[in-house]
Scaffold this motif. Structure first.
Motif: not given
Ligand SMILES: Cc1cc2nc3c(=O)[nH]c(=O)nc-3n(C[C@H](O)[C@H](O)[C@H](O)COP(=O)(O)OP(=O)(O)OC[C@H]3O[C@@H](n4cnc5c(N)ncnc54)[C@H](O)[C@@H]3O)c2cc1C
Length: 284
Positions: A94, A103, A114, A116, A118
């Motif tokens: 990333v 996250e 954003e 994401i 984890r």
């Protein structure tokens, strides 16, 4: 959470801030001093051996650690090693992360935030930052055999390298230039005002007239010179996000509706093929 930081330099302050409260281990390739982490594993490099040669062994060491997060510096070496680690672990990479926990928060193209989830170990590639402050950690030296590679000779590049971040004046060139030979117009003008030249994405990734050291914008260099002259640049957000903090912005564009004019302190609507040589002549 545990975080492993992979670096070849002392500049890990930003990687440490991403690691937050995590227990940090640094893998330091080479001899840069390190501070601010809980412990360090040092992989010394013999003279002439590139750091990338240790990508495989570093990846094996990180894989055996069971860490939650791997943070690698966003340099050519850092990206190679991050790739090797990600491949060994089967982990995602990333970029652009601003915070890491359960996250990952990241900014894409300077425009969108954003989040994401984890779900396992993740490899983050980010700017290292400044030399980190804090205690000097206990170090373990690891002697490892990388793949056989040795720099046989080093010659200075023929091409002059450009440091846009340090430039006080920048002439930004875009697709308004039709041929590579026409860039002489921009160079003459830049010479007249003692400026460096930067370029938009189509001239870096498309025509390859410029290298990445001259790439202006959110995917290239974010700069803030005293003076920025945009010639034949339309002013899409990905470009302007990289130059908007410039002191005085001067625009030369033949389309008065081009969005770049919204940022202009001074704007000239006209043909750059006429205007740049005329300005250069006057200024000289
Ligand atoms: C994910 C993503 C990331 C991106 N990141 C970047 C980035 O970091 N940096 C970046 O630059 N772009 C980036 N882009 C691309 C960006 O969206 C634009 O496509 C790009 O900036 C346009 O480049 P340009 O202004 O040179 O070309 P164009 O948009 O084609 O504009 C050319 C301009 O030149 C003018 N012109 C033409 N002829 C003349 C003439 N004779 N005299 C005067 N003016 C003339 C035209 O009116 C026009 O306004 C990114 C795009 C994506 C999708």
């Amino acid at each position: 959470m545990t975080a492993w930081i992979i670096t070849t330099s002392s500049n890990i302050s930003h990687l440490l801030s991403l690691a937050g409260d995590a227990e940090t281990t640094a893998i330091v390739i080479g001899d840069a001093p390190i501070a601010g982490v809980h412990r360090a594993l040092r992989f010394p490099l013999e003279p002439g051996v590139p750091a990338e040669s240790l990508a495989g062994v570093v990846a094996q060491r990180v894989a055996a650690s069971g860490t939650d997060v791997v943070l690698a510096e966003n340099t050519a070496v850092g990206r190679v090693i991050a790739g090797a680690i990600a491949a060994t672990l089967g982990a995602p990479v990333v970029t652009g992360a601003t915070a890491v926990g359960e996250e990952i928060t990241r900014i894409r193209y300077g425009l969108v935030e954003e989040r994401i989830a984890r779900t396992g170990v993740v490899v983050l590639v980010a700017d290292g930052g400044e030399p980190a402050e804090g205690a000097v950690p206990e170090e373990e030296t690891v002697t490892a055999q990388g793949y056989a590679a040795r720099v046989a000779a080093t010659n200075a590049a023929a091409k002059e390298s450009v440091d846009l971040k340090a430039a006080k004046r920048i002439v930004g060139v875009g697709r308004g230039f039709e041929n590579i030979e026409d860039l002489a117009i921009a160079r003459d003008f830049a010479h007249a005002i003692d400026a460096q030249i930067g370029a938009t994405r189509p001239l870096v990734d498309g025509t390859h007239w410029f290298g990445r050291d001259q790439y202006l914008g959110i995917s290239g260099h974010v700069v803030a010179p005293d003076v920025y002259v945009a010639a034949g640049v339309s002013g899409q957000i990905q470009h302007t996000a990289g130059i908007a903090e410039s002191g005085t912005i001067i625009v030369i564009n033949d389309d008065e509706l081009s969005p770049i004019f919204e940022l202009a302190d001074y704007g000239i609507v006209g043909d750059l093929y006429e205007i740049l040589p005329a300005l250069a002549k006057e200024l000289q």
